[in-house]
Design a protein around this motif. Structure first.
Motif, PDB file in Angstrom:
ATOM      1  N   LEU A  53       8.181  38.180  71.325  1.00 51.58           N
ATOM      2  CA  LEU A  53       8.722  39.409  71.595  1.00 51.58           C
ATOM      3  C   LEU A  53       8.748  40.226  70.358  1.00 51.58           C
ATOM      4  CD1 LEU A  53      11.852  38.507  73.741  1.00 51.58           C
ATOM      5  CD2 LEU A  53       9.831  40.033  74.645  1.00 51.58           C
ATOM      6  N   TRP A  57       6.570  43.825  69.970  1.00 49.42           N
ATOM      7  CA  TRP A  57       7.291  45.031  69.892  1.00 49.42           C
ATOM      8  C   TRP A  57       6.274  46.146  68.900  1.00 49.42           C
ATOM      9  CZ3 TRP A  57       9.677  46.900  65.218  1.00 49.42           C
ATOM     10  CH2 TRP A  57      10.265  48.054  65.424  1.00 49.42           C
ATOM     11  N   SER A 143      12.470  51.675  86.540  1.00 52.45           N
ATOM     12  CA  SER A 143      13.644  51.604  85.731  1.00 52.45           C
ATOM     13  C   SER A 143      14.719  52.625  85.598  1.00 52.45           C
ATOM     14  CB  SER A 143      12.829  51.163  84.265  1.00 52.45           C
ATOM     15  OG  SER A 143      14.050  50.745  83.297  1.00 52.45           O
ATOM     16  N   ASN A 147      17.823  52.461  80.160  1.00 49.58           N
ATOM     17  CA  ASN A 147      16.913  51.456  79.261  1.00 49.58           C
ATOM     18  C   ASN A 147      15.756  51.995  78.403  1.00 49.58           C
ATOM     19  OD1 ASN A 147      18.368  49.738  80.887  1.00 49.58           O
ATOM     20  ND2 ASN A 147      16.665  49.444  82.584  1.00 49.58           N
ATOM     21  N   ASN A 148      15.533  53.260  78.709  1.00 46.20           N
ATOM     22  CA  ASN A 148      14.363  53.702  77.567  1.00 46.20           C
ATOM     23  C   ASN A 148      14.984  54.100  76.319  1.00 46.20           C
ATOM     24  OD1 ASN A 148      11.673  54.105  78.405  1.00 46.20           O
ATOM     25  ND2 ASN A 148      11.760  56.309  78.397  1.00 46.20           N
ATOM     26  N   LEU A 152      14.743  48.008  70.472  1.00 47.02           N
ATOM     27  CA  LEU A 152      13.851  46.892  70.889  1.00 47.02           C
ATOM     28  C   LEU A 152      13.004  46.994  72.274  1.00 47.02           C
ATOM     29  CD1 LEU A 152      12.229  44.444  69.421  1.00 47.02           C
ATOM     30  CD2 LEU A 152      14.245  42.868  70.369  1.00 47.02           C
ATOM     31  N   ILE A 153      13.966  46.886  73.237  1.00 45.12           N
ATOM     32  CA  ILE A 153      13.558  46.945  74.930  1.00 45.12           C
ATOM     33  C   ILE A 153      12.819  48.293  74.930  1.00 45.12           C
ATOM     34  CG2 ILE A 153      14.256  46.833  76.930  1.00 45.12           C
ATOM     35  CD1 ILE A 153      16.124  44.915  76.374  1.00 45.12           C
ATOM     36  N   SER A 154      13.391  49.372  74.321  1.00 44.36           N
ATOM     37  CA  SER A 154      12.869  50.740  74.773  1.00 44.36           C
ATOM     38  C   SER A 154      11.567  50.762  74.585  1.00 44.36           C
ATOM     39  CB  SER A 154      13.485  51.815  73.986  1.00 44.36           C
ATOM     40  OG  SER A 154      13.398  51.623  72.625  1.00 44.36           O
ATOM     41  N   LEU A 156       9.051  48.408  74.360  1.00 41.40           N
ATOM     42  CA  LEU A 156       8.384  47.465  75.370  1.00 41.40           C
ATOM     43  C   LEU A 156       8.321  48.218  76.553  1.00 41.40           C
ATOM     44  CD1 LEU A 156       9.734  43.987  74.171  1.00 41.40           C
ATOM     45  CD2 LEU A 156       7.503  44.943  73.721  1.00 41.40           C
ATOM     46  N   LEU A 157       9.536  48.943  76.966  1.00 39.24           N
ATOM     47  CA  LEU A 157       9.591  49.504  78.305  1.00 39.24           C
ATOM     48  C   LEU A 157       8.652  50.830  78.403  1.00 39.24           C
ATOM     49  CD1 LEU A 157      11.047  49.313  80.970  1.00 39.24           C
ATOM     50  CD2 LEU A 157      12.883  50.643  80.063  1.00 39.24           C
TER      51      LEU A 157
END
Length: 504
Positions: A53, A57, A143, A147-148, A152-154, A156-157
């Protein structure tokens, strides 16, 4: 005489009664393996997943950085799109690290130009998203907009270029459909991966598909997911182990198998484009045949009813009624169903998820007469000797509600108003109920208090009707009693006639 109610084929009990339950049964050897792997392999696997991950990223962040607002509304291209290839392989490496070492891919994978939407089912685990790494290119997801913005996740998303849903926006669904249609027509966008069941099941069947993937009316590629493992540590349902337990148990397996089968692209007909529900049902039928499982009309609303049942201290499966089917056939809303579940809970004194004839009798405050038993038997569709919530809802709709009319209520009021005063006294009620059901005065007095809303010692027609509408079960019992009386009268008349003929 017992009145028979025809059993509608469309309301029969589903072949799979509870697709939302899963239990993991660990044997002694399994427990030894989990203990061993927990201090050896599992922590290493978790570390490698984290490294994967962290490597993905910065690549994803670079690909989506320094874009103008106009570029953000266009598909990634050039060097930005090329970065997707190492991200795809990092995702596959991460999948390998988790323990999915024997991935089996069947069928032909197509591009977004052939099928803008990928439909995955059955949706049974958070591991299902690993399917994304085994498409021809990294697909997009539907989604939440929130979440955007997550750290970190943002990045990748954003790299997957998701279709964002704003839950506070009342036009969110229409905007989502429009966005999918625009991407399909414009071309160049990645495919959109959707799990149309909308919630996780135990893979024993395919539940109702939500229509989001089918409203756009574009070709879809169905994808069947199978986890053919001896020990099922991946299935995440409403009743069963939690997400962290399942994740750790899966990390502690030597190997976890996942089979992904790409079925031929399903192109909707003009009729299916005009009717998304027909489109969804036909795609589900194709997938169910490929998987060899039945279909049911369970939906996410059944899950909400399960949660409601738990709050009412009932078994969770009490709330499983195939809501979509009952809504279509009986016209019952979600709110009505929640109200009826509360009422059912008040009758089910033992909290076992079923009503016995004794509990039914106590609820209506009448003895277990033949009339009551006849009505109970009509509610008890499977003849089990008890009424579950599904049977209770159907019984109210098909047995009690149809006879709980103004004319029936008026007829009953006239029967109880034996003195023809325009109201029912406690003496009138006691006299009729004693003769009809052998009810004692003390039971009648309690019932009288419940009906006499203004406590003036008289039951007016308005009070009588209001009480009857709250408890439509009484109408069915009353009609059953009337039929019994009619049968007895006819029987006595026949006996007298036969005796007269014989004497002649």
């Amino acid at each position: 005489m017992k009145r028979e109610i025809p059993r509608q084929q469309s309301l029969i009990v589903p072949e799979i009664q509870n697709p939302f339950v899963h239990k993991v049964h660990l044997g002694y050897l399994d427990m030894i393996q989990v203990a061993f792997m927990s201090v050896t392999i599992a922590p290493l696997r978790l570390l490698l997943v984290g490294i994967s991950l962290l490597l993905a990223w910065p690549l994803a962040a670079l690909a989506v950085s320094f874009r103008s607002k106009e570029e953000q509304n266009q598909p990634l291209s050039g060097w930005r799109k090329i970065i997707g290839t190492p991200c795809l392989y990092l995702g596959r490496f991460m999948t390998f690290c988790i323990g999915f070492q024997n991935m089996k891919i069947k069928g032909k994978r197509v591009t977004s130009s052939d099928a803008p939407v990928i439909c995955g089912a059955p949706h049974s685990s958070f591991f299902d998203v690993l399917t994304a790494f085994y498409c021809l290119e990294l697909p997009s997801f539907v989604s939440r907009a929130e979440n955007n913005e997550m750290f970190l996740i943002s990045a990748l998303l954003k790299f997957t270029q998701p279709v964002l849903v704003k839950r506070e926006d009342p036009n969110s669904r229409q905007n989502t459909v429009k966005e999918i249609q625009n991407r399909a027509q414009a071309g160049g966008w990645p495919q959109i991966l959707i799990f149309p069941e909308g919630t996780c099941t135990n893979r024993s069947c395919l539940i109702s598909f939500k229509l989001g993937a089918f409203h756009p009316g574009v070709p879809v590629q169905p994808v069947c997911l199978r986890y053919p493992n001896r020990l099922d540590t991946v299935t995440w349902t409403w009743e069963g182990p939690g997400v962290f337990t399942l994740l750790w148990l899966t990390l502690c397996q030597f190997n976890t198998r996942l089979e992904i089968e790409y079925l031929p692209v399903y192109t909707p007909s003009e009729e299916e484009k005009a009717d998304p529900k027909l489109f969804a049902n036909n795609v589900r039928k194709v997938m169910a045949e490929a998987l060899g499982v039945p279909v049911t009309d369970h939906t996410y609303d059944d899950c909400r009813l399960m949660m409601k049942a738990r709050k009412l201290n009932l078994p969770m499966e009490s709330g499983l009624v195939e809501f979509q089917k009952l809504h279509k056939k009986l016209g019952i809303s979600v709110d009505d169903m929640h109200t009826l579940l509360e009422k059912f809970s008040s009758i089910d004194l033992q909290g076992k998820g079923v009503i016995t004839v004794s509990e039914f009798s106590k609820y209506l405050q009448v003895p277990e007469s033949q009339s009551l038993k006849d009505v109970f038997a009509m509610y008890d569709r499977d003849g089990s000797g008890s009424i579950d919530f599904r049977e209770y809802v159907i019984g109210l709709s098909l047995i009690s509600a149809p006879v709980n009319t103004d004319s029936t209520i008026s007829l009953a009021f006239q029967l109880f108003d034996s003195s023809k005063q325009g109201y029912i006294s406690e003496e009138d009620l006691s006299h009729i109920l004693y003769n009809s059901f052998a009810m004692l005065d003390v039971d009648v007095a309690e019932l009288f208090k419940q009906i006499d809303a203004d406590e003036d010692g008289k039951i007016t027609y308005g009070e009588f009707k209001a009480f009857a509408e709250k408890r439509p079960e009484y109408a069915a019992v009353f009609m059953a009693y009337q039929e019994l009386k009619k049968d007895d009268t006819n029987g006595n008349a026949t006996t007298e006639t036969e005796g007269h003929v014989k004497s002649e």
